[in-house]
Design a protein around this motif. Sequence first.
Motif, PDB file in Angstrom:
ATOM      1  N   ALA A 146       0.897  -1.173   0.039  1.00  0.00           N
ATOM      2  CA  ALA A 146      -0.065   0.007   0.080  1.00  0.00           C
ATOM      3  C   ALA A 146       0.908   1.407   0.027  1.00  0.00           C
ATOM      4  CB  ALA A 146      -1.166   0.064   1.265  1.00  0.00           C
ATOM      5  N   LYS A 195      -5.575   2.204   7.048  1.00  0.00           N
ATOM      6  CA  LYS A 195      -6.109   1.359   5.908  1.00  0.00           C
ATOM      7  C   LYS A 195      -7.129   2.333   5.011  1.00  0.00           C
ATOM      8  CE  LYS A 195     -10.213  -0.591   8.075  1.00  0.00           C
ATOM      9  NZ  LYS A 195     -10.881  -1.909   8.543  1.00  0.00           N
ATOM     10  N   SER A 245      -6.518   4.639   3.341  1.00  0.00           N
ATOM     11  CA  SER A 245      -5.481   4.929   2.021  1.00  0.00           C
ATOM     12  C   SER A 245      -5.926   3.866   0.928  1.00  0.00           C
ATOM     13  CB  SER A 245      -4.254   5.091   2.259  1.00  0.00           C
ATOM     14  OG  SER A 245      -3.759   3.907   2.372  1.00  0.00           O
ATOM     15  N   LEU A 246      -6.458   2.868   1.325  1.00  0.00           N
ATOM     16  CA  LEU A 246      -6.453   1.638   0.417  1.00  0.00           C
ATOM     17  C   LEU A 246      -7.866   1.929  -0.442  1.00  0.00           C
ATOM     18  CD1 LEU A 246      -5.614  -1.555   2.172  1.00  0.00           C
ATOM     19  CD2 LEU A 246      -4.511  -0.616   0.251  1.00  0.00           C
ATOM     20  N   LEU A 260     -12.060  -1.639  -1.446  1.00  0.00           N
ATOM     21  CA  LEU A 260     -11.373  -2.820  -2.175  1.00  0.00           C
ATOM     22  C   LEU A 260     -12.538  -3.634  -2.468  1.00  0.00           C
ATOM     23  CD1 LEU A 260      -7.875  -3.432  -0.766  1.00  0.00           C
ATOM     24  CD2 LEU A 260      -8.492  -2.251  -3.185  1.00  0.00           C
ATOM     25  N   TRP A 264     -10.875 -11.521   3.826  1.00  0.00           N
ATOM     26  CA  TRP A 264      -9.669 -11.331   3.324  1.00  0.00           C
ATOM     27  C   TRP A 264      -8.586 -12.132   4.182  1.00  0.00           C
ATOM     28  CZ3 TRP A 264      -8.824  -7.945  -0.664  1.00  0.00           C
ATOM     29  CH2 TRP A 264      -9.946  -6.911  -0.809  1.00  0.00           C
ATOM     30  N   VAL A 274      -5.092  -8.905  -1.682  1.00  0.00           N
ATOM     31  CA  VAL A 274      -5.483  -7.508  -1.533  1.00  0.00           C
ATOM     32  C   VAL A 274      -4.608  -6.948  -2.941  1.00  0.00           C
ATOM     33  CG1 VAL A 274      -4.665  -5.400  -0.255  1.00  0.00           C
ATOM     34  CG2 VAL A 274      -5.045  -7.404   0.990  1.00  0.00           C
ATOM     35  N   ALA A 275      -3.364  -7.549  -3.317  1.00  0.00           N
ATOM     36  CA  ALA A 275      -2.566  -6.971  -4.430  1.00  0.00           C
ATOM     37  C   ALA A 275      -3.500  -7.383  -5.682  1.00  0.00           C
ATOM     38  CB  ALA A 275      -1.336  -7.662  -4.656  1.00  0.00           C
ATOM     39  N   ALA A 299      -6.887  -7.359  -5.997  1.00  0.00           N
ATOM     40  CA  ALA A 299      -7.883  -6.624  -5.770  1.00  0.00           C
ATOM     41  C   ALA A 299      -7.494  -5.077  -6.192  1.00  0.00           C
ATOM     42  CB  ALA A 299      -8.592  -6.499  -4.409  1.00  0.00           C
ATOM     43  N   MET A 300      -6.063  -4.603  -5.965  1.00  0.00           N
ATOM     44  CA  MET A 300      -5.825  -3.432  -6.231  1.00  0.00           C
ATOM     45  C   MET A 300      -5.338  -3.384  -7.573  1.00  0.00           C
ATOM     46  SD  MET A 300      -3.490  -2.750  -2.946  1.00  0.00           S
ATOM     47  CE  MET A 300      -2.575  -1.053  -3.612  1.00  0.00           C
ATOM     48  N   ALA A 301      -4.949  -4.282  -8.273  1.00  0.00           N
ATOM     49  CA  ALA A 301      -4.572  -4.424  -9.719  1.00  0.00           C
ATOM     50  C   ALA A 301      -5.768  -3.781 -10.603  1.00  0.00           C
ATOM     51  CB  ALA A 301      -4.194  -5.772 -10.064  1.00  0.00           C
TER      52      ALA A 301
END
Lengths: 375, 527
Positions: B245, B261, B263-264, B267, B516, B522-523, B525-527
């Motif tokens: 992150a 969190k 800032s995420l 998601l 989760w 998480v990676a 989901a962020m992609a």
Amino acid sequence: MVAPQGLGGRGAINSVLPRDLHPGAWWIWALGLAAGVSRMVNPVLIGLIVLVACFVVMARRTEAPWAMSFRLYLYLGLLVVVIRVVFRIVFGGDGGGPVVFTLPSIPLPDFVAGITVLGPVTRDALLAALYDGVRLAAIIICVGAANALANPRRLLKSMPPALYEVGTAIVVALSLFPQLAESVQRVRRARRLRGDPGKGVGSLRRIVVPVLEDALERSMTLAAGMDARGYGRAGRASRTERLLTGTLMLAGLTGLCVGTYGLLDSTAPRFLAWPMLLLGTALAVGGFAAAGRRVERTRYRPDSWRLGELVAAGSGLAVAVLVHVIADRDPLVILTSPGSAPLLSGAALTAVMIGVVPAFLTPPPVLDPMAEVRA
Amino acid sequence: MIELRDVSFRYDDAPAAALRHVDLTLPEGELVLVAGRTGSGKSTLLGTFNGLVPHFSGGELSGDVLVDGASIRGRAPRELAHLIGYVGQNPLAGFVSDIVEEELAYGMEQLGLDAQTMRRRVEETLDLFGIASLRSRPLRTLSGGQQQRVAIGAVLTMHPRVLVLDEPTSALDPTAAEDVLAALARLVDDLGLTVVVAEHRMERVVPFADRLVLVEGAEVRDGPPAELLVDSLVAPPVIELGRLAGWSPLPLSVREARRAKGSLGDLPAPVPPTPTTVAPLLTAKGIFVAYGSVVAVRDVDLIVPAGQVVALMGRNGSGKSSLLWALQGTGKRRAGTVDVRGQDPGALSSSKARSLVGLVPQTADDLLYLETVDQECAAADQQAGAAAGSCRSILDRLAPGIAGTGHPRDLSEGQRLSLVLAIVLTASPPVVALDEPTRGLDYIAKAALTEILRGIAAEGRGVLLASHDVEFLAHVADRCVVLADGDIVSDGPAAKVLAESPAFAPQVCKILGPGWLTVEQVAAAMA
């Protein structure tokens, strides 16, 4: 520390409230009984001593594993009696008295003349074997009683400081032994996972190699752990001190050997017997003391020697001494011959019954705290 | 408190140095975490602090080690016992006596302290660790966490200035580990002790640590954890998440990460895999295991489907191992049925049973007894009745590059586990069971093991795992079964079971909420 008042102070209250007795006291008590037994042939008195030992064990043992082993000594004693009697029946020998029953005798060749197998069995031969067996069994049971009452590990801890290393080695070995058994079990089980039928010499190797590797690793870990915790750091003896201790020990040992020889060999000059034995003992004790003084180790909660210990040890010693005195004065009571009925006297009964005193006058043992939780 | 000046160390017969030009200063009153890959020299570094290295290990040490300002070079560990308390990896193997109280007093007896001081310190230590009720218990009857606390207490009674611990929580379940760490944190807070801890499961210790020492390829870096963890080889999931992150400074604890969190953003929660009905490979019904009057497993039903990894979780001593052994057929069960392809492994010979269920036991080394890897592989082929070279080809697939002429004991923990797994797989059992396979493995080795186990499951086999390493299970498990006191207390999809339990929840789940499990999710989901 504040002495509890009102009931006669510290000593008295300590002999009433539960605590574990010094293991040495129990051993002296038991060896006293055994020494008494060793002088006796009277089956009634010996039986009484066995009962005394059993009674004290029942009254004062804990729930520890070694305390539970007393039953095994009873079985062992019974086995000794049976074996002694059976041997006498098989190998016969003339004992005198009326013939009880006759077994078919097995003829033996001439060169073993003097040995008869089976044949007539006389009453006196049977009784002599029985008395003999009972005496041996009683001594075994006395030792068993000491084992049941005295915690073996605490006994090791009570050894003189000079023997501390030996004691530690034994304690470590005692705790490693179950670990080794566990390790063997684990490896045997694991071997089945490889589909190994476990037959032949090869399979032995398959157990021995991992178990030995495991044991070696454990001992290295233990050695490193003990070193890191300061084992072996106490020892700032100078060269001369070490030399002195060594000389004392060696001379003492020599003296003991010569003295024992002199005592056993009646043709040896008399000055080699008791004087040499005493000198050897004195030198050895001196050596122990010198070795012990160097040790800067201390002991956590050592077993103390108080009234209760005196009572236990004293009652055992009293039995031994009184039995010997009575045996000199009134041998017919102590030594029963197979042909006659056992005699009894008030003095002999009293002497034997002194052994039961610890069951009443020593502090009861501290029972397993977990037992209370379970209950 | 401890100062290493240009310390280098090489074991006898070792080609390379175990430690190279190490300069390190550990101030008083800090909790120091020593981390690094397996075999990187963590234990060696700890050993130099009290002279176990080189005094006990052999080898060649250069440079100087100072404790409390004085050089300890050439001094034996026993002469430093009052300064440095050392607790090894396996507490039970290091115990000298058999009763808790006497173990606590042992070190003081060696120091020659007087009876009253000894008694007072024993009582203080019993209270400090909350083990007063255990004082007269035999050491062997204690649980793992209790044994570890006794072992720490036993060196603490000598009042050392430094406490050195080698993997104090690696064998413990999460709750017991927390007890031990809480005790250590209290020693630093209340007594101002310097505590040095080497640990693989960094997620447990990082929140408490004042300083991190990283051992990487015989070299050592040290500093505040938040700075060093930015680029360390080994890192717990909370750090991986922080790196992903881009949080700065890196959050060290779950609580700090939870505050960051936001800032995420929002998601999309990972989609739980749709439950597919697969034919069960192993069906167990009504399993009972008892040792004497102690019931270890009580009325357990369990299904291992093809292509899935099923995890058994629970405290130490909750019956996981007993259940695995009973399912494999080698362990005795009192009642119940096991069915693998229509057969019951418990009723078959050991060689037939292992072709139905393969088991890698907790001490996997017990299966190894030959001198070289090649010999072990050849023996495995022969025992399984497989074609020559089968075991070797499995091993090459699991862990490529293991030399055939090496001694199995010289392999790293991860390689040795792969070898045992290959031997077990040579019999091609449809179900493979592993008992605590992650002991002694670092994060990288655990990731490799995860790959291996997923691969085995992808072949259509069923995998059964007993473990309390939740971060590992979060990656590998499809289903989780929690045992307590021999009973099954929960059974369901991994995401659900792990999220439900406060003790067993992985860090990412604690930070981002149920659903989760891993940083990889998480990676994605962020992609």
